[in-house]
Write an enzyme that holds these catalytic residues in place. Sequence first.
Site, PDB file in Angstrom:
ATOM      1  N   ASP A 125      -7.827  -5.268  -0.347  1.00  0.00           N
ATOM      2  CA  ASP A 125      -8.555  -6.216  -1.479  1.00  0.00           C
ATOM      3  C   ASP A 125      -8.094  -7.676  -1.175  1.00  0.00           C
ATOM      4  O   ASP A 125      -8.525  -8.580  -1.765  1.00  0.00           O
ATOM      5  CB  ASP A 125      -7.912  -5.728  -2.747  1.00  0.00           C
ATOM      6  CG  ASP A 125      -8.403  -4.385  -2.999  1.00  0.00           C
ATOM      7  OD1 ASP A 125      -9.762  -4.128  -2.901  1.00  0.00           O
ATOM      8  OD2 ASP A 125      -7.795  -3.489  -3.398  1.00  0.00           O
ATOM      9  N   HIS A 174       0.806  -1.209  -0.086  1.00  0.00           N
ATOM     10  CA  HIS A 174       0.112  -0.147  -0.011  1.00  0.00           C
ATOM     11  C   HIS A 174       0.787   1.383  -0.056  1.00  0.00           C
ATOM     12  O   HIS A 174       1.836   1.163   0.566  1.00  0.00           O
ATOM     13  CB  HIS A 174      -0.895   0.220   1.375  1.00  0.00           C
ATOM     14  CG  HIS A 174      -2.075   0.933   0.965  1.00  0.00           C
ATOM     15  ND1 HIS A 174      -1.893   2.295   1.313  1.00  0.00           N
ATOM     16  CD2 HIS A 174      -3.177   0.521   0.858  1.00  0.00           C
ATOM     17  CE1 HIS A 174      -3.136   2.900   1.136  1.00  0.00           C
ATOM     18  NE2 HIS A 174      -3.924   2.041   0.702  1.00  0.00           N
TER      19      HIS A 174
HETATM   20  C1  COA Z   1      -0.640  -0.739  -3.819  1.00  0.00           C
HETATM   21  C2  COA Z   1       0.612  -0.565  -4.652  1.00  0.00           C
HETATM   22  C3  COA Z   1       0.678  -0.168  -6.105  1.00  0.00           C
HETATM   23  C4  COA Z   1       1.502   0.499  -3.859  1.00  0.00           C
HETATM   24  O1  COA Z   1       2.844   1.088  -4.766  1.00  0.00           O
HETATM   25  P1  COA Z   1       3.808   1.968  -4.491  1.00  0.00           P
HETATM   26  O2  COA Z   1       3.485   2.876  -3.137  1.00  0.00           O
HETATM   27  O3  COA Z   1       3.844   2.710  -5.694  1.00  0.00           O
HETATM   28  O4  COA Z   1       4.959   0.887  -4.047  1.00  0.00           O
HETATM   29  P2  COA Z   1       5.736   0.272  -5.341  1.00  0.00           P
HETATM   30  O5  COA Z   1       5.107  -0.647  -6.460  1.00  0.00           O
HETATM   31  O6  COA Z   1       6.762   1.422  -5.533  1.00  0.00           O
HETATM   32  O7  COA Z   1       6.606  -0.859  -4.309  1.00  0.00           O
HETATM   33  C5  COA Z   1       7.451  -0.557  -3.644  1.00  0.00           C
HETATM   34  C6  COA Z   1       8.456  -1.974  -3.702  1.00  0.00           C
HETATM   35  O8  COA Z   1       7.868  -2.884  -3.048  1.00  0.00           O
HETATM   36  C7  COA Z   1       7.617  -3.799  -4.004  1.00  0.00           C
HETATM   37  N1  COA Z   1       5.992  -4.177  -3.987  1.00  0.00           N
HETATM   38  C8  COA Z   1       5.076  -3.339  -3.834  1.00  0.00           C
HETATM   39  N2  COA Z   1       3.804  -4.092  -3.930  1.00  0.00           N
HETATM   40  C9  COA Z   1       4.342  -5.556  -3.963  1.00  0.00           C
HETATM   41  C10 COA Z   1       3.372  -6.706  -4.313  1.00  0.00           C
HETATM   42  N3  COA Z   1       2.149  -6.673  -4.026  1.00  0.00           N
HETATM   43  N4  COA Z   1       4.071  -7.890  -4.305  1.00  0.00           N
HETATM   44  C11 COA Z   1       5.290  -7.880  -4.445  1.00  0.00           C
HETATM   45  N5  COA Z   1       6.308  -6.612  -4.246  1.00  0.00           N
HETATM   46  C12 COA Z   1       5.580  -5.406  -3.987  1.00  0.00           C
HETATM   47  C13 COA Z   1       7.696  -3.309  -5.221  1.00  0.00           C
HETATM   48  O9  COA Z   1       8.124  -4.279  -6.491  1.00  0.00           O
HETATM   49  C14 COA Z   1       8.665  -2.397  -4.917  1.00  0.00           C
HETATM   50  O10 COA Z   1      10.050  -3.047  -4.738  1.00  0.00           O
HETATM   51  P3  COA Z   1      11.446  -2.569  -5.442  1.00  0.00           P
HETATM   52  O11 COA Z   1      11.598  -1.234  -4.467  1.00  0.00           O
HETATM   53  O12 COA Z   1      12.488  -3.622  -5.063  1.00  0.00           O
HETATM   54  O13 COA Z   1      11.330  -2.052  -6.678  1.00  0.00           O
HETATM   55  C15 COA Z   1       1.686  -1.773  -4.645  1.00  0.00           C
HETATM   56  O14 COA Z   1       1.879  -2.324  -3.630  1.00  0.00           O
HETATM   57  C16 COA Z   1       1.126  -2.831  -5.643  1.00  0.00           C
HETATM   58  O15 COA Z   1       1.026  -2.699  -6.777  1.00  0.00           O
HETATM   59  N6  COA Z   1       0.273  -3.774  -4.807  1.00  0.00           N
HETATM   60  C17 COA Z   1      -0.401  -4.952  -5.721  1.00  0.00           C
HETATM   61  C18 COA Z   1      -1.450  -4.343  -6.298  1.00  0.00           C
HETATM   62  C19 COA Z   1      -2.813  -4.150  -5.175  1.00  0.00           C
HETATM   63  O16 COA Z   1      -3.020  -5.031  -4.168  1.00  0.00           O
HETATM   64  N7  COA Z   1      -3.392  -2.806  -5.293  1.00  0.00           N
HETATM   65  C20 COA Z   1      -4.419  -2.611  -4.170  1.00  0.00           C
HETATM   66  C21 COA Z   1      -4.016  -1.530  -3.475  1.00  0.00           C
HETATM   67  S1  COA Z   1      -5.209  -1.242  -1.869  1.00  0.00           S
END
Ligand code: COA
Length: 382
Positions: free
Chosen positions: A319, A267
């Site tokens: 979710d 998140h």
């Molecule tokens: C929610 C979300 C978009 C937040 O994104 P964000 O704040 O931009 O964080 P990032 O995507 O930059 O992630 C930071 C790090 O954690 C990792 N990470 C984040 N969510 C992850 C996941 N669900 N599974 C595996 N790794 C994850 C990323 O790969 C990144 O790793 P890195 O620094 O080695 O590149 C992200 O956690 C995600 O895509 N989650 C899955 C989708 C989801 O469940 N969405 C509903 C949100 S309520």
Amino acid sequence: MSETQTQNTQQAQAGLQDLIASNSSICYIDGPNCHLVYRGYQIEDLAQHSHFEEVVYLLLFGKMPNQKELQQFSNELASDRTVPDSVLKLLKAFPKKAHPMAVLRTMISILSFYDKEDNSVAYEENFKKAMSIIAKAGTIIAAWDRIRQGKKPIAPDPKLTYAEDFLRMVLGKKPDELYAKSLDLYLILLADHEFNASTFACRVTGSTLSDYYSAITSAVGVLKGPLHGGANEQVIKMIMEIGDKDKVQDYIEKALANKKKIMGFGHRVYKVKDPRSPILKDMAREVSEKKEDLKIFRMSEQIESLLAERYKNLPPNVDFYSASLLYNIGIPTDLFTPIFVMSRLAGWSAHYLEQISDNRLIRPRANYTGLSNLVYTPIQQR
Ligand SMILES: CC(C)(COP(=O)(O)OP(=O)(O)OC[C@H]1O[C@@H](n2cnc3c(N)ncnc32)[C@H](O)[C@@H]1OP(=O)(O)O)[C@@H](O)C(=O)NCCC(=O)NCCS
């Protein structure tokens, strides 16, 4: 002048992380301490004591209703659930394979045609539109689910609560009490979440003084994405793809090794715990036990443990357990995100009203990273 790379002095914050975009009195999130508050009320208290209609009132009016106010409000909302026959006829013309999120996005936009004041942004008109769309979303989703199966849509019953009536219209029978209670809880927990991507989109559209329907249509399109509200459907798809508890570890390890994101985890704001997740987990367990089918729930727990062993800051988000909850109450998986819309319409509407009441066009700047001072060459000479 020679070709140069322009750099602004101000750097962009990727994904607008932690940027304060506006004042708002609707929802407060304290990420590090895992608190979520609607209009001053802790989410845990609302989950335990309130119900969806009361939370909608709270979000729209900014205060808790008294008994009379709530009764009147719930009656108005219930009487607004009916969708015009002409709208149902349109649904029948859609291709049966259309995703319910795409159908809902289109239908919200179409409902503006039936509103004589569709372009008005006066408070009273916006309030009426919000009541109408919040009330009708469930009817449209349920109707579409039946129409695509060649069945006749079931008309809403205003004597039932929003959650009960929606389940009845989808499942074709009066729902089990626990299932209706669990859907109501889900609707409470997802009703608002500060400046998440879809709410921000709604406010950006509103800030141009565009109409309510346009703002909500923008928000639905944004919520559809798998990084946002679309994640709940992806969670259940992943669990189905894994198929069995013995395959969970291998699947998750391979996915992580391939840098694949595990849906339902992580998140932007909550790095320790999403306060909604344990509440949904408890309810998902209760529903699975009642159904005497713990397979999906147990696999979800396995995935949670595996992720917790590896990462400190990747907790399950809202979710993750909502997927097993909705699945076990019998909701078709592609209705998960539309049900998220049914709930979040309350928050979007409150934010649209707040934006319009003290509006300034939302228009940020970009940090330009392209080239400058290029010399135009006529096409024949390129
Ligand atoms: C929610 C979300 C978009 C937040 O994104 P964000 O704040 O931009 O964080 P990032 O995507 O930059 O992630 C930071 C790090 O954690 C990792 N990470 C984040 N969510 C992850 C996941 N669900 N599974 C595996 N790794 C994850 C990323 O790969 C990144 O790793 P890195 O620094 O080695 O590149 C992200 O956690 C995600 O895509 N989650 C899955 C989708 C989801 O469940 N969405 C509903 C949100 S309520």
